[in-house]
Design a protein around this motif. Sequence first.
Motif, PDB file in Angstrom:
ATOM      1  N   ILE A 158       0.847  -1.192   0.000  1.00 50.72           N
ATOM      2  CA  ILE A 158       0.000   0.000   0.000  1.00 50.72           C
ATOM      3  C   ILE A 158       0.884   1.245   0.000  1.00 50.72           C
ATOM      4  O   ILE A 158       2.064   1.182   0.366  1.00 50.72           O
ATOM      5  CB  ILE A 158      -0.957   0.032   1.216  1.00 50.72           C
ATOM      6  N   SER A 159       0.318   2.381  -0.397  1.00 51.05           N
ATOM      7  CA  SER A 159       1.089   3.624  -0.471  1.00 51.05           C
ATOM      8  C   SER A 159       1.141   4.319   0.901  1.00 51.05           C
ATOM      9  O   SER A 159       0.393   3.966   1.822  1.00 51.05           O
ATOM     10  CB  SER A 159       0.459   4.563  -1.496  1.00 51.05           C
ATOM     11  N   ALA A 209       0.071   7.257   1.441  1.00 53.80           N
ATOM     12  CA  ALA A 209      -1.222   7.910   1.604  1.00 53.80           C
ATOM     13  C   ALA A 209      -2.275   6.941   2.119  1.00 53.80           C
ATOM     14  O   ALA A 209      -3.070   7.257   3.015  1.00 53.80           O
ATOM     15  CB  ALA A 209      -1.665   8.525   0.269  1.00 53.80           C
ATOM     16  N   GLU A 210      -2.301   5.739   1.574  1.00 56.95           N
ATOM     17  CA  GLU A 210      -3.270   4.733   2.010  1.00 56.95           C
ATOM     18  C   GLU A 210      -3.015   4.334   3.457  1.00 56.95           C
ATOM     19  O   GLU A 210      -3.953   4.119   4.238  1.00 56.95           O
ATOM     20  CB  GLU A 210      -3.201   3.504   1.101  1.00 56.95           C
ATOM     21  N   ALA A 211      -1.726   4.222   3.823  1.00 58.26           N
ATOM     22  CA  ALA A 211      -1.387   3.866   5.195  1.00 58.26           C
ATOM     23  C   ALA A 211      -1.806   4.957   6.168  1.00 58.26           C
ATOM     24  O   ALA A 211      -2.301   4.683   7.271  1.00 58.26           O
ATOM     25  CB  ALA A 211       0.110   3.587   5.317  1.00 58.26           C
ATOM     26  N   LEU A 269      -4.154   7.472   5.679  1.00 55.50           N
ATOM     27  CA  LEU A 269      -5.577   7.802   5.659  1.00 55.50           C
ATOM     28  C   LEU A 269      -6.496   6.608   5.905  1.00 55.50           C
ATOM     29  O   LEU A 269      -7.658   6.781   6.265  1.00 55.50           O
ATOM     30  CB  LEU A 269      -5.930   8.437   4.303  1.00 55.50           C
ATOM     31  N   GLY A 270      -5.943   5.411   5.727  1.00 57.31           N
ATOM     32  CA  GLY A 270      -6.795   4.226   5.810  1.00 57.31           C
ATOM     33  C   GLY A 270      -7.502   3.996   4.476  1.00 57.31           C
ATOM     34  O   GLY A 270      -7.728   4.945   3.710  1.00 57.31           O
ATOM     35  N   THR A 271      -7.845   2.763   4.175  1.00 50.44           N
ATOM     36  CA  THR A 271      -8.481   2.462   2.890  1.00 50.44           C
ATOM     37  C   THR A 271      -9.128   1.087   2.954  1.00 50.44           C
ATOM     38  O   THR A 271      -9.017   0.367   3.966  1.00 50.44           O
ATOM     39  CB  THR A 271      -7.438   2.495   1.750  1.00 50.44           C
ATOM     40  N   LYS A 313      -9.447  -2.558   0.575  1.00 49.52           N
ATOM     41  CA  LYS A 313      -8.798  -3.257  -0.529  1.00 49.52           C
ATOM     42  C   LYS A 313      -9.544  -4.547  -0.837  1.00 49.52           C
ATOM     43  O   LYS A 313      -9.995  -5.259   0.072  1.00 49.52           O
ATOM     44  CB  LYS A 313      -7.347  -3.587  -0.175  1.00 49.52           C
ATOM     45  N   LYS A 340     -10.540  -3.976   5.326  1.00 51.43           N
ATOM     46  CA  LYS A 340     -10.445  -2.566   5.696  1.00 51.43           C
ATOM     47  C   LYS A 340      -9.144  -2.325   6.435  1.00 51.43           C
ATOM     48  O   LYS A 340      -8.805  -3.039   7.374  1.00 51.43           O
ATOM     49  CB  LYS A 340     -11.640  -2.166   6.569  1.00 51.43           C
ATOM     50  N   GLU A 357      -6.702   3.809   9.693  1.00 50.31           N
ATOM     51  CA  GLU A 357      -5.766   4.930   9.574  1.00 50.31           C
ATOM     52  C   GLU A 357      -4.497   4.640  10.378  1.00 50.31           C
ATOM     53  O   GLU A 357      -4.555   4.108  11.489  1.00 50.31           O
ATOM     54  CB  GLU A 357      -6.416   6.217  10.099  1.00 50.31           C
ATOM     55  N   VAL A 409       4.187  -1.094   3.463  1.00 50.32           N
ATOM     56  CA  VAL A 409       4.026   0.283   2.996  1.00 50.32           C
ATOM     57  C   VAL A 409       5.110   0.586   1.966  1.00 50.32           C
ATOM     58  O   VAL A 409       6.305   0.481   2.258  1.00 50.32           O
ATOM     59  CB  VAL A 409       4.102   1.286   4.165  1.00 50.32           C
TER      60      VAL A 409
END
Length: 373
Positions: free
Chosen positions: A272-273, A275-277, A279-281, A283, A295, A298, A330
């Motif tokens: 994951i990027s 930003a994803e790490a 902000l949370g996301t 997949k 899920k 954050e 990450v």
Amino acid sequence: MKKDFYEILGIDKSASAEQIKKAYRKKAIAYHPDKNPGDKEAEEKFKLAAEAYEILSDPNKKAKYDQYGHQAFDGGGYGGGGHMNMDDIFSQFGDIFGGFSGGGGFSGGFGGGGGQRRVKGSNLRIKVKMTLEEIAKGVEKKVKVKRKIQAAGVSYKTCSTCNGQGQVMRVTNTILGRMQSAATCPTCGGSGQILDKKPADADAQGMTTHDETVPIKIPAGVVDGMQLKVSGKGNDAPGSNSLSGDLIVVIEEVEHEFLKREGENLHLDLYISFAEAALGTAKDIDAVNGKVRIKLEEGIQSGKILRLKSKGIPNINGYGSGDLLVHINVWTPKTLNKEQRQFFENALTDDNFLPHPEKTDKSFFEKVKDMFS
């Protein structure tokens, strides 16, 4: 439900090879058809004891049985009520009964009883490739094999050398006197029969090569190198009273592009990027039984392991399924533009971007320990 082989022989898993042999001999003598004429229950117990001994007396088969149970050998005709017939048992294990009843032996091929035996054809061996998805679900595969079968119109007659007995008696003079012993007939190979009429397309034993498509039911949870047996789908043997050999199917597991197997558990590296790490996301990931959405909270850290229960490979004995372990990584960008570089240079002195591991954050070794527990 199939009865445990150790229970059939009345021994435990720590029994030595000699103890296994002794236990089988005791059971087989007790339930032998000669001692229990017409008793179907005794005959069934006799077959089950031989089946148990066939597996437990072989170190490789015993190891597979100890790990996977009966399903280590399932697949077309094995198990369930004693898959071996009397001729199989007499030809394979007759030496165990030498000396019974004062040396007289049993009939039907045991001890000194002798008599014609049924010759069994040679086994065939093939490899079947399976993907993780197929292993997770269990499949029926159809394979094409080249078998040797008795040609149409072939006939056999009684061997004149052994008079159909399959054995010849030999007398040897020794210092102790004349000793008589039995040996396999060199003319008929023990079948008691020789070729009588041979079709033009048959070989010297009355056989032709035949292409056959064989269905194989493969249970879920098999492992690379596991062998399954399809009874009676090997080569035929000459003679009107012969038995066909077996088809031995060796499982070859195809390596998955993303998933790595460890027993019944599966491992997946998920990148994951930043930003994803931060902000949370959410997949979507590919599991062996379909897509699964996970899920990521954050601030998730690289090295975090998410365990998805029962999303791994089913246990071959039916005891649930393994897990899917998702390893979070990450991804660090290798190149930055001017604005991105300025952002991270400013972050160097920002306290929020400095590492602040908490006591609840597990070390690498603790994560590995949890993964294998």
